[in-house]
Design an enzyme around this catalytic site. Structure first.
Site, PDB file in Angstrom:
ATOM      1  N   HIS A  69      -0.234 -10.192  -4.616  1.00  0.00           N
ATOM      2  CA  HIS A  69       0.669  -9.844  -5.716  1.00  0.00           C
ATOM      3  C   HIS A  69       1.001 -11.109  -6.489  1.00  0.00           C
ATOM      4  O   HIS A  69       1.014 -12.211  -5.948  1.00  0.00           O
ATOM      5  CB  HIS A  69       1.958  -9.185  -5.200  1.00  0.00           C
ATOM      6  CG  HIS A  69       2.667  -9.980  -4.157  1.00  0.00           C
ATOM      7  ND1 HIS A  69       2.252 -10.006  -2.851  1.00  0.00           N
ATOM      8  CD2 HIS A  69       3.760 -10.792  -4.223  1.00  0.00           C
ATOM      9  CE1 HIS A  69       3.058 -10.795  -2.153  1.00  0.00           C
ATOM     10  NE2 HIS A  69       3.971 -11.296  -2.960  1.00  0.00           N
ATOM     11  N   CYS A 119       0.856  -1.199   0.000  1.00  0.00           N
ATOM     12  CA  CYS A 119       0.000   0.000   0.000  1.00  0.00           C
ATOM     13  C   CYS A 119       0.889   1.246   0.000  1.00  0.00           C
ATOM     14  O   CYS A 119       0.591   2.226  -0.698  1.00  0.00           O
ATOM     15  CB  CYS A 119      -0.937   0.001   1.202  1.00  0.00           C
ATOM     16  SG  CYS A 119      -2.360  -1.110   1.025  1.00  0.00           S
ATOM     17  N   HIS A 160      -0.215  -8.500   0.990  1.00  0.00           N
ATOM     18  CA  HIS A 160      -1.032  -7.748   0.030  1.00  0.00           C
ATOM     19  C   HIS A 160      -0.888  -8.502  -1.285  1.00  0.00           C
ATOM     20  O   HIS A 160       0.229  -8.686  -1.779  1.00  0.00           O
ATOM     21  CB  HIS A 160      -0.495  -6.300  -0.061  1.00  0.00           C
ATOM     22  CG  HIS A 160      -1.223  -5.391  -1.004  1.00  0.00           C
ATOM     23  ND1 HIS A 160      -1.586  -4.097  -0.673  1.00  0.00           N
ATOM     24  CD2 HIS A 160      -1.618  -5.577  -2.289  1.00  0.00           C
ATOM     25  CE1 HIS A 160      -2.193  -3.531  -1.710  1.00  0.00           C
ATOM     26  NE2 HIS A 160      -2.214  -4.403  -2.710  1.00  0.00           N
ATOM     27  N   HIS A 168       3.910 -12.720  -9.042  1.00  0.00           N
ATOM     28  CA  HIS A 168       5.266 -12.624  -9.581  1.00  0.00           C
ATOM     29  C   HIS A 168       5.208 -13.020 -11.057  1.00  0.00           C
ATOM     30  O   HIS A 168       4.643 -14.064 -11.402  1.00  0.00           O
ATOM     31  CB  HIS A 168       6.212 -13.592  -8.873  1.00  0.00           C
ATOM     32  CG  HIS A 168       6.329 -13.390  -7.388  1.00  0.00           C
ATOM     33  ND1 HIS A 168       7.405 -12.768  -6.813  1.00  0.00           N
ATOM     34  CD2 HIS A 168       5.511 -13.734  -6.377  1.00  0.00           C
ATOM     35  CE1 HIS A 168       7.246 -12.742  -5.499  1.00  0.00           C
ATOM     36  NE2 HIS A 168       6.106 -13.325  -5.202  1.00  0.00           N
ATOM     37  N   THR A 185       5.378 -13.424   1.957  1.00  0.00           N
ATOM     38  CA  THR A 185       6.045 -12.567   2.941  1.00  0.00           C
ATOM     39  C   THR A 185       5.430 -11.168   3.021  1.00  0.00           C
ATOM     40  O   THR A 185       5.680 -10.456   3.984  1.00  0.00           O
ATOM     41  CB  THR A 185       7.557 -12.431   2.633  1.00  0.00           C
ATOM     42  OG1 THR A 185       7.725 -11.857   1.334  1.00  0.00           O
ATOM     43  CG2 THR A 185       8.245 -13.783   2.689  1.00  0.00           C
ATOM     44  N   GLY A 237       4.718 -19.456   1.521  1.00  0.00           N
ATOM     45  CA  GLY A 237       5.900 -18.597   1.402  1.00  0.00           C
ATOM     46  C   GLY A 237       5.580 -17.131   1.157  1.00  0.00           C
ATOM     47  O   GLY A 237       6.448 -16.369   0.717  1.00  0.00           O
TER      48      GLY A 237
HETATM   49  P1  5GP Z   1       6.195 -12.983  -1.493  1.00  0.00           P
HETATM   50  O1  5GP Z   1       7.344 -13.562  -0.748  1.00  0.00           O
HETATM   51  O2  5GP Z   1       5.196 -12.357  -0.545  1.00  0.00           O
HETATM   52  O3  5GP Z   1       5.563 -13.903  -2.484  1.00  0.00           O
HETATM   53  O4  5GP Z   1       6.795 -11.817  -2.400  1.00  0.00           O
HETATM   54  C1  5GP Z   1       7.158 -10.576  -1.890  1.00  0.00           C
HETATM   55  C2  5GP Z   1       8.148  -9.990  -2.858  1.00  0.00           C
HETATM   56  O5  5GP Z   1       8.257  -8.620  -2.592  1.00  0.00           O
HETATM   57  C3  5GP Z   1       9.547 -10.591  -2.755  1.00  0.00           C
HETATM   58  O6  5GP Z   1       9.911 -11.154  -3.993  1.00  0.00           O
HETATM   59  C4  5GP Z   1      10.411  -9.402  -2.363  1.00  0.00           C
HETATM   60  O7  5GP Z   1      11.690  -9.421  -2.984  1.00  0.00           O
HETATM   61  C5  5GP Z   1       9.586  -8.226  -2.827  1.00  0.00           C
HETATM   62  N1  5GP Z   1       9.815  -7.007  -2.075  1.00  0.00           N
HETATM   63  C6  5GP Z   1       9.900  -6.897  -0.712  1.00  0.00           C
HETATM   64  N2  5GP Z   1      10.071  -5.612  -0.361  1.00  0.00           N
HETATM   65  C7  5GP Z   1      10.086  -4.896  -1.526  1.00  0.00           C
HETATM   66  C8  5GP Z   1      10.232  -3.500  -1.802  1.00  0.00           C
HETATM   67  O8  5GP Z   1      10.387  -2.645  -0.913  1.00  0.00           O
HETATM   68  N3  5GP Z   1      10.202  -3.135  -3.115  1.00  0.00           N
HETATM   69  C9  5GP Z   1      10.035  -4.053  -4.120  1.00  0.00           C
HETATM   70  N4  5GP Z   1      10.023  -3.582  -5.371  1.00  0.00           N
HETATM   71  N5  5GP Z   1       9.886  -5.381  -3.888  1.00  0.00           N
HETATM   72  C10 5GP Z   1       9.914  -5.786  -2.600  1.00  0.00           C
HETATM   73 ZN    ZN Z   2      -1.770  -3.309   1.205  1.00  0.00          ZN
END
Ligand code: 5GP
Ligand code: ZN
Length: 119
Positions: free
Chosen positions: A99, A7, A97, A101, A94, A92
């Protein structure tokens, strides 16, 4: 939502390298890329994850997938690409919110669905 990293990125409190934006989503470069092309496609509305999607979000979910396809084309990923969304602790996730990939630009390893400890 207060305290949510994505956000804050969406409202500009935290900077990011945006590659696409429309009324309902943004796409930006992942800060820790796991592939030559690693984009995150994020709905602007705070949704906790794919587990927080409702029937009324069907059009949004479809629009995100079509954005992934278009960004893959724009990034010349004609050899193939992958869309992943992680859900919850076991999945997995982290950042809480939703998203997706978008990964590509090299031959990706096998499906990352192994159970921890089983290689
Ligand atoms: P998840 O682990 O939730 O599937 O993916 C979270 C992703 O957000 C990770 O790939 C991580 O590298 C990315 N990420 C975390 N913090 C930031 C940030 O401040 N900026 C950007 N552009 N990506 C982030
Ligand atoms: Zn959010």
């Amino acid at each position: 939502m207060d305290g949510c990293l994505f956000c804050k990125i969406i409202n500009g409190e935290i900077s990011s390298e945006k590659v696409y934006e429309d009324g309902e989503m943004v796409a930006l470069r992942d800060i820790a890329p796991q592939a030559p092309v690693h984009l995150l496609i994020i709905p602007k509305r705070h949704i906790s994850g794919a587990d927080g999607l409702r029937e009324s979000d069907a059009a949004l979910a479809g629009a995100i997938l079509l954005t992934a396809k278009r960004l893959a084309e724009e990034n010349s990923l004609e050899n193939g690409w992958r869309v992943v969304t992680n859900v919850g602790e076991d999945g997995g996730q982290t950042v809480g919110h939703l998203h997706f990939h978008l990964l590509g630009g090299a031959k990706l390893g096998g499906f990352g669905g192994c159970v921890e400890g089983r290689g």
